[in-house]
Design a protein around this motif. Structure first.
Motif, short mmCIF file in Angstrom:
data_model
loop_
_atom_site.label_atom_id
_atom_site.label_comp_id
_atom_site.label_asym_id
_atom_site.label_seq_id
_atom_site.Cartn_x
_atom_site.Cartn_y
_atom_site.Cartn_z
N ILE A 166 38.96 -12.05 -7.42
CA ILE A 166 38.02 -10.93 -7.39
C ILE A 166 38.70 -9.70 -6.79
N ASP A 167 38.66 -8.60 -7.54
CA ASP A 167 39.29 -7.38 -7.04
C ASP A 167 38.37 -6.68 -6.03
N ILE A 168 38.91 -5.66 -5.38
CA ILE A 168 38.21 -4.98 -4.30
C ILE A 168 36.89 -4.36 -4.76
N GLU A 169 36.90 -3.76 -5.94
CA GLU A 169 35.70 -3.09 -6.43
C GLU A 169 34.57 -4.07 -6.71
N LEU A 170 34.90 -5.19 -7.34
CA LEU A 170 33.88 -6.19 -7.63
C LEU A 170 33.37 -6.83 -6.34
N LEU A 171 34.28 -7.04 -5.40
CA LEU A 171 33.89 -7.61 -4.12
C LEU A 171 32.89 -6.70 -3.41
N LYS A 172 33.16 -5.42 -3.46
CA LYS A 172 32.26 -4.44 -2.85
C LYS A 172 30.90 -4.46 -3.54
N LYS A 173 30.92 -4.55 -4.87
CA LYS A 173 29.67 -4.58 -5.63
C LYS A 173 28.87 -5.84 -5.32
N MET A 174 29.55 -6.97 -5.21
CA MET A 174 28.87 -8.23 -4.90
C MET A 174 28.21 -8.18 -3.53
N LYS A 175 28.90 -7.58 -2.56
CA LYS A 175 28.34 -7.48 -1.21
C LYS A 175 27.13 -6.55 -1.19
N GLU A 176 27.20 -5.46 -1.95
CA GLU A 176 26.08 -4.53 -2.03
C GLU A 176 24.87 -5.20 -2.67
N GLN A 177 25.10 -5.95 -3.73
CA GLN A 177 24.00 -6.65 -4.39
C GLN A 177 23.40 -7.72 -3.49
N ALA A 178 24.26 -8.40 -2.74
CA ALA A 178 23.77 -9.44 -1.82
C ALA A 178 22.90 -8.83 -0.74
N ASN A 179 23.32 -7.67 -0.24
CA ASN A 179 22.54 -6.99 0.80
C ASN A 179 21.20 -6.51 0.26
N LYS A 180 21.19 -6.10 -1.00
CA LYS A 180 19.98 -5.58 -1.62
C LYS A 180 18.99 -6.69 -1.97
N ILE A 181 19.51 -7.74 -2.59
CA ILE A 181 18.65 -8.83 -3.05
C ILE A 181 18.35 -9.84 -1.95
N GLY A 182 19.33 -10.06 -1.06
CA GLY A 182 19.19 -11.08 -0.03
C GLY A 182 19.68 -12.42 -0.53
N ARG A 183 19.58 -13.43 0.31
CA ARG A 183 20.06 -14.77 -0.05
C ARG A 183 19.18 -15.36 -1.14
N ILE A 184 19.80 -16.07 -2.06
CA ILE A 184 19.04 -16.75 -3.12
C ILE A 184 19.16 -18.27 -2.98
N ARG A 185 20.02 -18.74 -2.08
CA ARG A 185 20.22 -20.18 -1.90
C ARG A 185 20.68 -20.47 -0.49
N GLU A 186 20.21 -21.59 0.05
CA GLU A 186 20.68 -22.07 1.35
C GLU A 186 20.86 -23.58 1.29
N THR A 187 21.66 -24.08 2.23
CA THR A 187 21.88 -25.51 2.37
C THR A 187 21.24 -25.95 3.68
N TRP A 188 20.36 -26.96 3.58
CA TRP A 188 19.56 -27.38 4.73
C TRP A 188 19.79 -28.86 5.07
N VAL A 189 19.65 -29.13 6.37
CA VAL A 189 19.56 -30.51 6.84
C VAL A 189 18.10 -30.78 7.17
N LEU A 190 17.54 -31.82 6.55
CA LEU A 190 16.14 -32.19 6.75
C LEU A 190 16.06 -33.56 7.39
N LYS A 191 15.14 -33.70 8.32
CA LYS A 191 14.92 -34.97 9.02
C LYS A 191 13.49 -35.44 8.77
N ALA A 192 13.32 -36.71 8.47
CA ALA A 192 11.99 -37.26 8.24
C ALA A 192 11.25 -37.38 9.56
N ILE A 193 10.00 -36.90 9.59
CA ILE A 193 9.21 -36.94 10.83
C ILE A 193 7.96 -37.80 10.62
#
Length: 286
Positions: free
Chosen positions: A259-286
């Motif tokens: 990934i070149d510098i320009e695309l990297l910058k664009k990806m970071k800007e889009q991430a900041n605008k849209i926010g996270r779309i995925r996370e990895t979680w640890v779940l415990k049965a209660i």
């Protein structure tokens, strides 16, 4: 005789090819077995478009984020559901003599996966230290799931998955949660899922390639959670407590070299605008 790999779905093939450009263990080796030795060389000389590169970063991030939480759990008994053509289990049992790894997916995938694993072991002269079993399992079949868990050694278990929930509707998610909850209450341990996706605001189609068509055909966007808060509430209703979220693995990504510098910058800007779309979680049965 080598297996005919033509039955691998186009979506699985495209994902496998993409991941072969990363440092994810054994994926490049599997691509050579399927496509021949020249496949990677051709891939390395291709010009990748923006959509492909974003997907590449996304899927490597997902893989590494699950790895980070699995490592932190210290689990010795691991069952991966809907594992696809990932070779995490093979990688772990090569390095850890105390690990029992049950690698599972639907029959059609597992038939091919077994062949690939067997060939990798022979071709690379691998000496397994831990125990690896590769078996067919429909994770929505509660009895089959229980039988799979019962064959594992005594002690707590880690149930892990990268991508599965986005292919399940709400009732199917509840059914899976019920099965996993029962197993964790009996054995102890955790469910580590890299599959907590939330809907994007009015996503527009960036491309009309096979992978995009596959996602649309399987209603993947509709099956995502409305928000991370809604996802946490959903799991809580099913008897799970969120204990840990994976932190950024950005510094570990081998795919950033494409990934070149320009695309990297664009990806970071889009991430900041849209926010996270995925996370990895640890779940415990209660």
């Amino acid at each position: 005789m080598n297996r005919d790999y033509s039955s691998i779905s186009p979506s699985a093939k495209s994902l496998l090819l993409a991941k072969s450009l990363t440092n994810i263990p054994f994926v490049a080796d599997a691509v050579k077995l399927i496509y021949g030795n020249g496949a990677l060389e051709k891939l390395y000389h291709k010009d990748f478009d923006e959509v492909f590169l974003k997907r590449l970063v996304h899927f490597e991030s997902r893989y590494l984020s699950l790895d980070s939480l699995l490592f932190a759990s210290g689990s010795l008994n691991i069952i991966e559901i809907s594992s696809g053509y990932s070779f995490r289990g093979l990688d772990l049992v090569l390095r850890h003599p105390t690990i029992y790894y049950l690698d599972t997916d639907l029959q059609g995938v597992i038939d091919i996966k077994k062949d690939l694993v067997d060939r990798l072991i022979v071709d690379e002269k691998l000496q397994l230290k831990g125990k690896l079993k590769t078996e067919a399992l429909n994770a929505l079949d509660g009895d089959a799931f229980s039988n799979a868990i019962n064959q594992m050694p005594l002690g707590p278990i880690s149930i892990i998955n990268e991508g599965l929930l986005v292919y399940l509707n709400n009732e199917e998610k509840k059914s899976l949660c019920k099965t996993i909850h029962k197993s964790l209450k009996q054995r102890g341990g955790y469910w580590i899922t890299a599959d907590v996706y939330v809907k994007r605001p009015a996503p527009k189609s960036e491309t009309n390639d096979y992978f995009s068509q596959f996602l649309e055909a399987h209603h993947v966007e509709d099956n995502k959670f409305d928000s991370f808060e809604q996802a946490e509430h959903f799991f809580l209703e099913q008897g799970f407590k969120l204990t840990t979220k994976a932190t950024s693995v950005w510094h570990q990504l081998s795919s950033l070299k494409y990934i070149d510098i320009e695309l990297l910058k664009k990806m970071k800007e889009q991430a900041n605008k849209i926010g996270r779309i995925r996370e990895t979680w640890v779940l415990k049965a209660i």
